[in-house]
Design a protein around this motif. Sequence first.
Motif, mmCIF file in Angstrom:
data_model
loop_
_atom_site.group_PDB
_atom_site.id
_atom_site.type_symbol
_atom_site.label_atom_id
_atom_site.label_comp_id
_atom_site.label_asym_id
_atom_site.label_seq_id
_atom_site.Cartn_x
_atom_site.Cartn_y
_atom_site.Cartn_z
ATOM 1 N N GLN A 216 -47.314 77.759 -32.668
ATOM 2 C CA GLN A 216 -47.279 77.516 -34.122
ATOM 3 C C GLN A 216 -47.838 76.141 -34.462
ATOM 4 N N GLU A 217 -47.461 75.141 -33.677
ATOM 5 C CA GLU A 217 -47.977 73.792 -33.916
ATOM 6 C C GLU A 217 -49.493 73.757 -33.768
ATOM 7 N N GLU B 134 -51.583 76.207 -34.142
ATOM 8 C CA GLU B 134 -52.196 76.955 -35.238
ATOM 9 C C GLU B 134 -52.222 76.133 -36.519
ATOM 10 N N GLU B 135 -51.126 75.433 -36.810
ATOM 11 C CA GLU B 135 -51.073 74.599 -38.017
ATOM 12 C C GLU B 135 -52.061 73.444 -37.934
ATOM 13 N N LYS C 190 -55.501 74.643 -38.809
ATOM 14 C CA LYS C 190 -55.693 74.903 -40.236
ATOM 15 C C LYS C 190 -56.094 73.644 -41.001
ATOM 16 N N ILE C 191 -55.504 72.514 -40.633
ATOM 17 C CA ILE C 191 -55.766 71.295 -41.413
ATOM 18 C C ILE C 191 -56.799 70.389 -40.753
ATOM 19 N N LEU D 147 -47.597 66.561 -40.571
ATOM 20 C CA LEU D 147 -48.860 66.948 -41.172
ATOM 21 C C LEU D 147 -48.786 66.931 -42.694
ATOM 22 N N ASN E 111 -49.257 69.239 -44.673
ATOM 23 C CA ASN E 111 -48.600 70.447 -45.207
ATOM 24 C C ASN E 111 -47.099 70.468 -44.939
ATOM 25 N N MET F 214 -45.609 70.264 -41.976
ATOM 26 C CA MET F 214 -45.294 70.700 -40.617
ATOM 27 C C MET F 214 -45.061 69.487 -39.723
#
Length: 364
Positions: free
Chosen positions: A20-21, A23-24, A27-28, A53, A55, A57
């Motif tokens: 998940q980390e 992937e996030e 994204k940014i 981040l 966002n 996260m």
Amino acid sequence: MMGNKLSNIIRPSAEIAFAQELEELKKIDKHPKPEQWQLSPWAVLQFILGAKLSNGMVITPKYFGQKKIIELAIASLLSERALLLTGIPGTAKTWLSEHLAAAISGDSSLLIQGTSGTHEDVIKYGWNYASLIAKGPSLEALIPSPIMNAMNIGSIARIEELSRIPTETQDALISILSEKTMSIPELNQQVQAQRGFNIIATANDLDRGLYEMSSALKRRFNIVNMPLPQTIEEEIEIVTYRVNQLGRQMEIPLSELKQKQIHKLVGLFRELREGKSQDGKTKVKPTNVQLSPAIAISIVHEARIFAYYFDKNEIDATHMAPGLINALRQENKDELAILQEYNETILKKRVEYKDWYSSIKSNL
């Protein structure tokens, strides 16, 4: 993953555990990415050191220590030279190697575990002998090594314990690292490395002299030394983070860690390593055992498990002292005399270490 559920995996690889980390971050991540890199160097640094981040996260830190060391490691992998992480056991060499590979290539599994029995075919390629006998040399009969696979797809390959591999086998890496090619004379072919290919190797300082690296091979690595934590606070943070992480993987309600307990153990480790009390007023013989954060993590984690199953889930010095004694005994029984001197010279005088003093004395 062969159909296994993630929750059933004892130790998921970095790219799975922190999917998940990663992937996030993707994204940014608006920074320039080298060819075949999953993340930019900036994002790789955030993944290793931790960040919050834009966002919201939170990226958990994977390494506690000097930012400069991680920057050097990433910069090495951007160059034409491979990366060699050195240091005593327990300084996060393997941990960093795995997480760098996961962040850069999305795959940390292209791994060679070095031993004295590692031969050149493990570094380069082997053969399916049934197919070789039946049809002769062919691509179908060839068994690629993790390094050859990494060259073919432009990925990071990892070599653990390079200094445990015989020197003549190590030298099979020279042409791979300098020419970025691997010859297959049986097929009159060459494998050309794709962009993104590189190698991260680790070497244990205690193995120095076991199989010395040739000067030719050393020149093809950027060597980064992984030090022990500089401060007690840094070491406590490392131990606490990893013990809590291991505890979550157990999926049982282990006792909450008290900061004071970790502080005592880590303080004891540092004094035994340095051969003096933290205030410098009392000196003792230092231990020859490298009491690293990795050993402290193991001692506390095992103590929590023992306390959960056998002692009301309340961890104290009686659960941790045997782990320390075993760590010293495994190296050399003479180390126990050093611990005994330390116990009588330093710990005996400290009221707050009364439980440790008694536990060590009763187990020696």
